[in-house]
Write a protein that holds these residues in place. Sequence first.
Motif, PDB file in Angstrom:
ATOM      1  N   SER A 141       0.881  -1.148  -0.263  1.00  0.00           N
ATOM      2  CA  SER A 141      -0.040  -0.046   0.003  1.00  0.00           C
ATOM      3  C   SER A 141       0.741   1.394  -0.045  1.00  0.00           C
ATOM      4  CB  SER A 141      -1.097   0.091   1.141  1.00  0.00           C
ATOM      5  OG  SER A 141      -1.788  -1.150   1.202  1.00  0.00           O
ATOM      6  N   VAL A 142       2.196   1.088   0.091  1.00  0.00           N
ATOM      7  CA  VAL A 142       3.007   2.451   0.083  1.00  0.00           C
ATOM      8  C   VAL A 142       3.818   2.291  -1.193  1.00  0.00           C
ATOM      9  CG1 VAL A 142       4.839   3.385   1.280  1.00  0.00           C
ATOM     10  CG2 VAL A 142       3.127   1.941   2.718  1.00  0.00           C
ATOM     11  N   GLY A 143       3.711   3.613  -1.707  1.00  0.00           N
ATOM     12  CA  GLY A 143       4.104   3.903  -3.238  1.00  0.00           C
ATOM     13  C   GLY A 143       5.412   4.824  -3.116  1.00  0.00           C
ATOM     14  N   ALA A 144       5.627   5.428  -4.057  1.00  0.00           N
ATOM     15  CA  ALA A 144       6.827   6.499  -4.150  1.00  0.00           C
ATOM     16  C   ALA A 144       6.696   7.475  -3.157  1.00  0.00           C
ATOM     17  CB  ALA A 144       7.037   7.117  -5.594  1.00  0.00           C
ATOM     18  N   HIS A 145       8.022   7.939  -2.922  1.00  0.00           N
ATOM     19  CA  HIS A 145       8.023   9.083  -2.083  1.00  0.00           C
ATOM     20  C   HIS A 145       7.821  10.625  -2.783  1.00  0.00           C
ATOM     21  CE1 HIS A 145      10.491  12.336   0.330  1.00  0.00           C
ATOM     22  NE2 HIS A 145      10.119  11.639   1.201  1.00  0.00           N
TER      23      HIS A 145
ATOM     24  N   PRO B 291      -5.836  13.147   3.134  1.00  0.00           N
ATOM     25  CA  PRO B 291      -6.413  13.278   1.490  1.00  0.00           C
ATOM     26  C   PRO B 291      -5.437  14.411   0.748  1.00  0.00           C
ATOM     27  CG  PRO B 291      -7.826  14.496   3.278  1.00  0.00           C
ATOM     28  CD  PRO B 291      -6.654  13.648   4.040  1.00  0.00           C
ATOM     29  N   GLY B 292      -5.628  13.955  -0.598  1.00  0.00           N
ATOM     30  CA  GLY B 292      -4.673  15.188  -1.321  1.00  0.00           C
ATOM     31  C   GLY B 292      -5.764  15.861  -2.197  1.00  0.00           C
ATOM     32  N   GLN B 293      -5.690  16.617  -3.032  1.00  0.00           N
ATOM     33  CA  GLN B 293      -6.594  17.726  -3.825  1.00  0.00           C
ATOM     34  C   GLN B 293      -7.693  16.666  -4.652  1.00  0.00           C
ATOM     35  OE1 GLN B 293      -4.238  20.244  -6.144  1.00  0.00           O
ATOM     36  NE2 GLN B 293      -3.450  21.223  -4.357  1.00  0.00           N
ATOM     37  N   ASP B 294      -7.074  15.453  -5.055  1.00  0.00           N
ATOM     38  CA  ASP B 294      -8.053  14.581  -6.001  1.00  0.00           C
ATOM     39  C   ASP B 294      -8.689  13.526  -4.992  1.00  0.00           C
ATOM     40  OD1 ASP B 294      -7.013  16.274  -8.035  1.00  0.00           O
ATOM     41  OD2 ASP B 294      -5.556  14.855  -8.547  1.00  0.00           O
ATOM     42  N   ALA B 295      -8.575  13.644  -3.716  1.00  0.00           N
ATOM     43  CA  ALA B 295      -8.997  12.693  -2.840  1.00  0.00           C
ATOM     44  C   ALA B 295     -10.622  12.487  -3.117  1.00  0.00           C
ATOM     45  CB  ALA B 295      -8.461  12.503  -1.580  1.00  0.00           C
TER      46      ALA B 295
ATOM     47  N   THR C 137       5.912  12.049   2.865  1.00  0.00           N
ATOM     48  CA  THR C 137       4.744  11.950   2.017  1.00  0.00           C
ATOM     49  C   THR C 137       4.949  10.704   1.306  1.00  0.00           C
ATOM     50  OG1 THR C 137       4.599  13.615   0.555  1.00  0.00           O
ATOM     51  CG2 THR C 137       3.588  14.102   2.640  1.00  0.00           C
ATOM     52  N   PHE C 138       4.181   9.764   1.057  1.00  0.00           N
ATOM     53  CA  PHE C 138       4.319   8.561   0.254  1.00  0.00           C
ATOM     54  C   PHE C 138       3.157   8.502  -0.447  1.00  0.00           C
ATOM     55  CE2 PHE C 138       7.451   7.932   3.531  1.00  0.00           C
ATOM     56  CZ  PHE C 138       8.533   7.691   2.966  1.00  0.00           C
ATOM     57  N   GLU C 139       3.164   7.817  -1.827  1.00  0.00           N
ATOM     58  CA  GLU C 139       2.000   7.562  -2.575  1.00  0.00           C
ATOM     59  C   GLU C 139       1.192   6.553  -1.990  1.00  0.00           C
ATOM     60  OE1 GLU C 139       0.672   6.449  -7.167  1.00  0.00           O
ATOM     61  OE2 GLU C 139       2.749   6.537  -6.659  1.00  0.00           O
ATOM     62  N   CYS C 140      -0.402   6.496  -1.851  1.00  0.00           N
ATOM     63  CA  CYS C 140      -1.145   5.490  -1.502  1.00  0.00           C
ATOM     64  C   CYS C 140      -1.376   4.621  -2.730  1.00  0.00           C
ATOM     65  CB  CYS C 140      -2.279   6.130  -0.691  1.00  0.00           C
ATOM     66  SG  CYS C 140      -3.436   4.633   0.002  1.00  0.00           S
ATOM     67  N   LEU C 141      -1.290   3.357  -2.508  1.00  0.00           N
ATOM     68  CA  LEU C 141      -1.635   2.366  -3.695  1.00  0.00           C
ATOM     69  C   LEU C 141      -2.752   1.695  -3.370  1.00  0.00           C
ATOM     70  CD1 LEU C 141       1.925   1.048  -4.360  1.00  0.00           C
ATOM     71  CD2 LEU C 141       1.058   2.971  -5.550  1.00  0.00           C
TER      72      LEU C 141
ATOM     73  N   TYR D  98      -8.326   4.250  -1.710  1.00  0.00           N
ATOM     74  CA  TYR D  98      -7.996   5.597  -1.441  1.00  0.00           C
ATOM     75  C   TYR D  98      -7.365   6.472  -2.325  1.00  0.00           C
ATOM     76  CZ  TYR D  98      -9.602   4.307   3.398  1.00  0.00           C
ATOM     77  OH  TYR D  98     -10.416   3.505   4.615  1.00  0.00           O
ATOM     78  N   ARG D  99      -7.872   6.404  -3.336  1.00  0.00           N
ATOM     79  CA  ARG D  99      -7.195   7.007  -4.720  1.00  0.00           C
ATOM     80  C   ARG D  99      -7.231   8.472  -4.430  1.00  0.00           C
ATOM     81  NH1 ARG D  99     -10.846   6.689  -9.978  1.00  0.00           N
ATOM     82  NH2 ARG D  99     -11.971   8.121  -8.719  1.00  0.00           N
ATOM     83  N   GLY D 100      -5.944   9.140  -4.406  1.00  0.00           N
ATOM     84  CA  GLY D 100      -5.841  10.614  -4.175  1.00  0.00           C
ATOM     85  C   GLY D 100      -5.326  10.967  -2.876  1.00  0.00           C
TER      86      GLY D 100
END
Length: 292
Positions: A29-33, A82-86, A47-51, A55-57
């Motif tokens: 569940s942990v993506g790129a930095h 959450p991010g801007q596109d969440a 912050t790391f990307e959520c895969l 929980y897209r975004g």
Amino acid sequence: MRSRTPDRLCAEAVEIARQAAEEAVGPESVGAHLGVEADGDRVVTHTFECLDAAYRGWHWAVTVARAPRAKNVTLDEVVLLPGQDAVLAPQWVPWSERLRPGDLGPGDLLPTGADDLRLEPGWTGEDEPAPNSALALAAAEEVVVSDDVQPAPARARIGAIAEELGLGRPRVLSRLGLHLAADRWESTFGPQTPMAQAAPASCTTCGFLVPIGGSLGQAFGVCGNEFGPADGQVVSLGYGCGAHSEAAVLPAPPVPSELILDETVVEPLQLRPDRTGGSVEPDAPAEELGHS
């Protein structure tokens, strides 16, 4: 004050932050930095990307810190932000604002607030002294001006009369509550509805209108026509429908005359012409008429 420049040792602790996120939620569940941000002196958030597809975004935020003059970076917390596109849930709305007409079912309780603007205190008689109190006894003695005069019976007291008139309720509709109720009723069964615009007359002259009491009775009533569209509903006096009592009065059907049988008069009958040109009596047998 938040420092604009991230601490060098905390900013370089990317692997420590990733390891903490993977231990918390799993490496899948942990993506790129994605970046690093300073939260304060020697406090940094990675912050790391959520895969996770659910929980897209969103992104994982791992906060690390170190003590003054210390070289060891320690873990603070791991959270999902959450991010801007969440995709976020709508803002929470209190139940009193979410409630709509028709939501109340059997067994449900609908509480009203103590400061509900639709209600105001009613007359309950609580400001009067108790029946057995000293004030009540003194008032009763003042009424007795002679030995022949007795205190007024309980039925003649103001409290008893008020209960019969329905004035013993703790709260009653305020002016705002009356206006809100009138607006609701008029929007449903009012003079501006399509049914009322096409009606031959208004409810004011309808015999099926049941009057109501109170101040609202000056503008509303209850429909008592089982075939009308508003049977049992509160309608405006300016409302109307095709079931108006005086819209089309059917005339009474004519009463048929009594059947009279006169068996004393002989009625002459015309004879049937014969094929030969003569005449045959109507009661002649078939053999005599040449028909078999």
